[in-house]
Design a protein around this motif. Sequence first.
Motif, PDB file in Angstrom:
ATOM      1  N   ILE A 205       0.836  -1.204   0.000  1.00  0.00           N
ATOM      2  CA  ILE A 205       0.000   0.000   0.000  1.00  0.00           C
ATOM      3  C   ILE A 205       0.869   1.250   0.000  1.00  0.00           C
ATOM      4  O   ILE A 205       0.590   2.219  -0.725  1.00  0.00           O
ATOM      5  N   ARG A 206       1.947   1.243   0.773  1.00  0.00           N
ATOM      6  CA  ARG A 206       2.846   2.400   0.802  1.00  0.00           C
ATOM      7  C   ARG A 206       3.506   2.606  -0.561  1.00  0.00           C
ATOM      8  O   ARG A 206       3.667   3.746  -1.015  1.00  0.00           O
ATOM      9  N   GLU A 207       3.863   1.527  -1.224  1.00  0.00           N
ATOM     10  CA  GLU A 207       4.456   1.637  -2.566  1.00  0.00           C
ATOM     11  C   GLU A 207       3.482   2.305  -3.540  1.00  0.00           C
ATOM     12  O   GLU A 207       3.864   3.206  -4.303  1.00  0.00           O
ATOM     13  N   ILE A 208       2.213   1.873  -3.501  1.00  0.00           N
ATOM     14  CA  ILE A 208       1.207   2.469  -4.384  1.00  0.00           C
ATOM     15  C   ILE A 208       1.013   3.948  -4.051  1.00  0.00           C
ATOM     16  O   ILE A 208       0.900   4.796  -4.945  1.00  0.00           O
ATOM     17  N   GLN A 209       0.992   4.283  -2.759  1.00  0.00           N
ATOM     18  CA  GLN A 209       0.866   5.690  -2.351  1.00  0.00           C
ATOM     19  C   GLN A 209       2.027   6.517  -2.894  1.00  0.00           C
ATOM     20  O   GLN A 209       1.832   7.645  -3.374  1.00  0.00           O
ATOM     21  N   ASP A 210       3.234   5.978  -2.825  1.00  0.00           N
ATOM     22  CA  ASP A 210       4.410   6.715  -3.307  1.00  0.00           C
ATOM     23  C   ASP A 210       4.314   6.990  -4.805  1.00  0.00           C
ATOM     24  O   ASP A 210       4.685   8.074  -5.280  1.00  0.00           O
ATOM     25  N   ILE A 211       3.807   6.019  -5.557  1.00  0.00           N
ATOM     26  CA  ILE A 211       3.648   6.214  -7.002  1.00  0.00           C
ATOM     27  C   ILE A 211       2.668   7.351  -7.274  1.00  0.00           C
ATOM     28  O   ILE A 211       2.941   8.247  -8.095  1.00  0.00           O
ATOM     29  N   ALA A 225       6.125  12.627 -14.692  1.00  0.00           N
ATOM     30  CA  ALA A 225       5.863  11.727 -13.567  1.00  0.00           C
ATOM     31  C   ALA A 225       6.108  10.273 -13.949  1.00  0.00           C
ATOM     32  O   ALA A 225       6.740   9.521 -13.194  1.00  0.00           O
ATOM     33  N   LEU A 226       5.653   9.870 -15.133  1.00  0.00           N
ATOM     34  CA  LEU A 226       5.874   8.486 -15.556  1.00  0.00           C
ATOM     35  C   LEU A 226       7.351   8.189 -15.706  1.00  0.00           C
ATOM     36  O   LEU A 226       7.825   7.109 -15.342  1.00  0.00           O
ATOM     37  N   GLY A 227       8.112   9.138 -16.242  1.00  0.00           N
ATOM     38  CA  GLY A 227       9.553   8.945 -16.380  1.00  0.00           C
ATOM     39  C   GLY A 227      10.227   8.753 -15.039  1.00  0.00           C
ATOM     40  O   GLY A 227      11.106   7.878 -14.876  1.00  0.00           O
ATOM     41  N   ILE A 228       9.841   9.548 -14.044  1.00  0.00           N
ATOM     42  CA  ILE A 228      10.430   9.425 -12.708  1.00  0.00           C
ATOM     43  C   ILE A 228      10.046   8.094 -12.067  1.00  0.00           C
ATOM     44  O   ILE A 228      10.880   7.416 -11.457  1.00  0.00           O
ATOM     45  N   MET A 233      11.322   3.980  -9.199  1.00  0.00           N
ATOM     46  CA  MET A 233      10.541   3.007  -8.432  1.00  0.00           C
ATOM     47  C   MET A 233      10.861   1.593  -8.899  1.00  0.00           C
ATOM     48  O   MET A 233      10.980   1.337 -10.099  1.00  0.00           O
ATOM     49  N   GLU A 234      10.962   0.690  -7.947  1.00  0.00           N
ATOM     50  CA  GLU A 234      11.235  -0.708  -8.281  1.00  0.00           C
ATOM     51  C   GLU A 234      10.112  -1.270  -9.147  1.00  0.00           C
ATOM     52  O   GLU A 234       8.932  -0.984  -8.925  1.00  0.00           O
ATOM     53  N   ALA A 235      10.471  -2.061 -10.151  1.00  0.00           N
ATOM     54  CA  ALA A 235       9.474  -2.662 -11.033  1.00  0.00           C
ATOM     55  C   ALA A 235       8.684  -3.732 -10.278  1.00  0.00           C
ATOM     56  O   ALA A 235       9.254  -4.708  -9.787  1.00  0.00           O
ATOM     57  N   THR A 236       7.392  -3.526 -10.144  1.00  0.00           N
ATOM     58  CA  THR A 236       6.483  -4.497  -9.542  1.00  0.00           C
ATOM     59  C   THR A 236       5.242  -4.596 -10.420  1.00  0.00           C
ATOM     60  O   THR A 236       5.023  -3.759 -11.298  1.00  0.00           O
ATOM     61  N   ARG A 239       3.201  -1.356  -9.929  1.00  0.00           N
ATOM     62  CA  ARG A 239       3.797  -0.207 -10.608  1.00  0.00           C
ATOM     63  C   ARG A 239       3.570  -0.293 -12.102  1.00  0.00           C
ATOM     64  O   ARG A 239       3.146   0.689 -12.745  1.00  0.00           O
ATOM     65  N   ASP A 240       3.820  -1.464 -12.674  1.00  0.00           N
ATOM     66  CA  ASP A 240       3.674  -1.612 -14.122  1.00  0.00           C
ATOM     67  C   ASP A 240       2.212  -1.490 -14.558  1.00  0.00           C
ATOM     68  O   ASP A 240       1.925  -0.966 -15.637  1.00  0.00           O
ATOM     69  N   GLU A 241       1.284  -1.972 -13.725  1.00  0.00           N
ATOM     70  CA  GLU A 241      -0.134  -1.841 -14.056  1.00  0.00           C
ATOM     71  C   GLU A 241      -0.555  -0.374 -14.109  1.00  0.00           C
ATOM     72  O   GLU A 241      -1.280   0.045 -15.009  1.00  0.00           O
ATOM     73  N   ILE A 242      -0.085   0.411 -13.149  1.00  0.00           N
ATOM     74  CA  ILE A 242      -0.411   1.842 -13.120  1.00  0.00           C
ATOM     75  C   ILE A 242       0.176   2.539 -14.345  1.00  0.00           C
ATOM     76  O   ILE A 242      -0.513   3.303 -15.040  1.00  0.00           O
ATOM     77  N   ILE A 243       1.442   2.285 -14.622  1.00  0.00           N
ATOM     78  CA  ILE A 243       2.099   2.937 -15.761  1.00  0.00           C
ATOM     79  C   ILE A 243       1.393   2.577 -17.066  1.00  0.00           C
ATOM     80  O   ILE A 243       1.105   3.456 -17.895  1.00  0.00           O
ATOM     81  N   GLN A 244       1.097   1.296 -17.262  1.00  0.00           N
ATOM     82  CA  GLN A 244       0.479   0.864 -18.513  1.00  0.00           C
ATOM     83  C   GLN A 244      -0.918   1.443 -18.663  1.00  0.00           C
ATOM     84  O   GLN A 244      -1.327   1.842 -19.763  1.00  0.00           O
ATOM     85  N   PHE A 245      -1.667   1.495 -17.555  1.00  0.00           N
ATOM     86  CA  PHE A 245      -3.019   2.061 -17.612  1.00  0.00           C
ATOM     87  C   PHE A 245      -2.966   3.510 -18.092  1.00  0.00           C
ATOM     88  O   PHE A 245      -3.742   3.914 -18.971  1.00  0.00           O
ATOM     89  N   ILE A 246      -2.053   4.286 -17.543  1.00  0.00           N
ATOM     90  CA  ILE A 246      -1.981   5.705 -17.910  1.00  0.00           C
ATOM     91  C   ILE A 246      -1.494   5.866 -19.352  1.00  0.00           C
ATOM     92  O   ILE A 246      -2.022   6.697 -20.107  1.00  0.00           O
ATOM     93  N   LYS A 247      -0.544   5.058 -19.769  1.00  0.00           N
ATOM     94  CA  LYS A 247      -0.071   5.132 -21.149  1.00  0.00           C
ATOM     95  C   LYS A 247      -1.165   4.745 -22.138  1.00  0.00           C
ATOM     96  O   LYS A 247      -1.226   5.291 -23.254  1.00  0.00           O
TER      97      LYS A 247
END
Length: 261
Positions: A205-211, A225-228, A233-236, A239-247
């Motif tokens: 949960i803390r990892e998701i909050q940090d993203i 933000a996506l670049g940072i 952030m460690e690949a999990t 993390r990848d689900e959030i990035i892909q959704f936004i892209k």
Amino acid sequence: MNQPLAYVHPGAKIARNVVIDPFTTIHNNVEIGEGTWIGSNVTIMEGARIGKNCNIFPGAVISAPPQDLKYQGEDTIVEIGDNTTIRECVTINRGTTDRMKTVIGKNCLIMAYCHIAHDCIVGDNCIFSNNTNLAGHISVGDFVVLAGMVAVHQFCSIGSHSFVTGGSLVRKDVPPFTKAAREPLSYVGINSVGLRRRGFSTEKIREIQDIYRILYQKNYNTSQALGIIEAEMEATNERDEIIQFIKDSSRGVMKGYSGIY
């Protein structure tokens, strides 16, 4: 099932232990799985594919033709997964040539008076509260909760494990793991209560909050933000689900809450 006061078309494929209450109508080209209960005054039209152990309450209309002027009678379907409950007067329309089907996943609860339009794809374990309305071509992930009287614009996407507060108008995509509220609809935090209920650890949960702090609270634009996030952030999986959704977002994602009306 032997209910003389229900009409079941001889071309429908009904499992032996399905219960169909009086005054229900089931059309041709319908399939209903074992253990499902169909309440009275339900209408199930051509193209319905209903799974096992579902409960469909009185007044529901499943697999009616889409309310879309482009629809020309093409052969499309509605799929409803196992163990899903459809409450009173819910309407679910079948697909068009866009996706050829409308899908409700497994273990969902669709409360009374909801409407799910053509070509919507809804994941597993979702809860839609009363009077929630989905326009056409909407994608909803797993474990999504839409509170009462939510209205979702056509072609929007709502990410897994998100929560949208009652009475909201969803005009932009809602990223996974978030809470969406206010007007216009805005990010107001992550869905920490829902995540804890589903077994997410405090660290996750803390990892998701940090993203999402990087995305919404650091004054970066989305590309920055996506670049940072990708760099730092460690690949999990999350993390990848959030990035892909936004892209992948075609309508753009909801903004952060500014506090300005």
